[in-house]
Each structure stands twice: as C-alpha cells, then as structure tokens.
Design a protein around this motif. Sequence first.
Motif, mmCIF file in Angstrom:
data_model
loop_
_atom_site.group_PDB
_atom_site.id
_atom_site.type_symbol
_atom_site.label_atom_id
_atom_site.label_comp_id
_atom_site.label_asym_id
_atom_site.label_seq_id
_atom_site.Cartn_x
_atom_site.Cartn_y
_atom_site.Cartn_z
ATOM 1 N N ALA A 20 0.834 -1.203 0.000
ATOM 2 C CA ALA A 20 0.000 0.000 0.000
ATOM 3 C C ALA A 20 0.869 1.254 0.000
ATOM 4 O O ALA A 20 0.577 2.215 -0.722
ATOM 5 N N LEU A 21 1.935 1.252 0.791
ATOM 6 C CA LEU A 21 2.844 2.401 0.804
ATOM 7 C C LEU A 21 3.398 2.654 -0.590
ATOM 8 O O LEU A 21 3.460 3.794 -1.056
ATOM 9 N N GLN A 22 3.824 1.596 -1.255
ATOM 10 C CA GLN A 22 4.377 1.712 -2.599
ATOM 11 C C GLN A 22 3.346 2.312 -3.563
ATOM 12 O O GLN A 22 3.694 3.075 -4.458
ATOM 13 N N ALA A 23 2.075 1.955 -3.372
ATOM 14 C CA ALA A 23 0.997 2.433 -4.238
ATOM 15 C C ALA A 23 0.435 3.779 -3.776
ATOM 16 O O ALA A 23 -0.541 4.267 -4.340
ATOM 17 N N ARG A 24 1.029 4.348 -2.731
ATOM 18 C CA ARG A 24 0.574 5.622 -2.160
ATOM 19 C C ARG A 24 -0.859 5.534 -1.624
ATOM 20 O O ARG A 24 -1.655 6.465 -1.760
ATOM 21 N N ILE A 25 -1.155 4.392 -1.032
ATOM 22 C CA ILE A 25 -2.442 4.167 -0.379
ATOM 23 C C ILE A 25 -2.176 4.142 1.122
ATOM 24 O O ILE A 25 -1.324 3.402 1.594
ATOM 25 N N THR A 26 -2.898 4.951 1.854
ATOM 26 C CA THR A 26 -2.672 5.070 3.290
ATOM 27 C C THR A 26 -3.443 4.009 4.055
ATOM 28 O O THR A 26 -4.661 3.881 3.905
#
Length: 111
Positions: free
Chosen positions: A20-26
Amino acid sequence: MTIDGKQVVVPEGTTIYEAALQARITIPTLCFVEEMGEGGTCGICSVEVEGEPEPQLACKTPVSPGMVVRTDTPRIREIREAIQMMDKAGQSLAPRKSAWTGAPWRCLYTP
C-alpha cells in the motif's frame, strides 16, 4: 494484487502495508515501527481481503498473486473507530511506548 482497485506489483514477501505504501495508499498504523519489525498488536491496520472471512493485519499479512484488498469499508472503519476509542480510554492493546526509541506511540488514524 489489487488494493482499493489499484493494481500493485511487489516482490514476494512484501506485506499488504508495504504494498500500500508503494501504491501511495494510506493504511493507518498505531503499533508498527518499520525499523524494529514490530506490529500486529493494535489491529488498526486491519483490511479486508477477498476470500478471507476475517479482517487481516496489513502489517503482518504477506501479499499473494491475485489478492484483492479493501482498506476502507464500513466494517474496517468500525474496527478502527473502536480501536481508537479504546486507545483514547487508555485500553489499547498496543504498547504505550516504543521499545526501540522510548517515544510514545501516536495513532496515525483519523476517521
């Protein structure tokens, strides 16, 4: 894998949280400290994984090919709000201070 409808390609062994971090999802955290590999005690990073009957901890669950993850459903919001209420009341399952830095934990979730 897919997180909130967004395709994400990550190496084997990556957790849902890291993907999720890699995908910019919090995904909110309370007890997770990357440097120490701690986590999984507070539950605030819970997510729904298609095919799993119970929410999974994003900080501990490795991704798998074809996995479908939802980070913001009514069920997940209810879980996070309950954890936040327990934390405010001083009843959180998360440690009150980091064993690594001694700094107080801070909740990174705001409904």
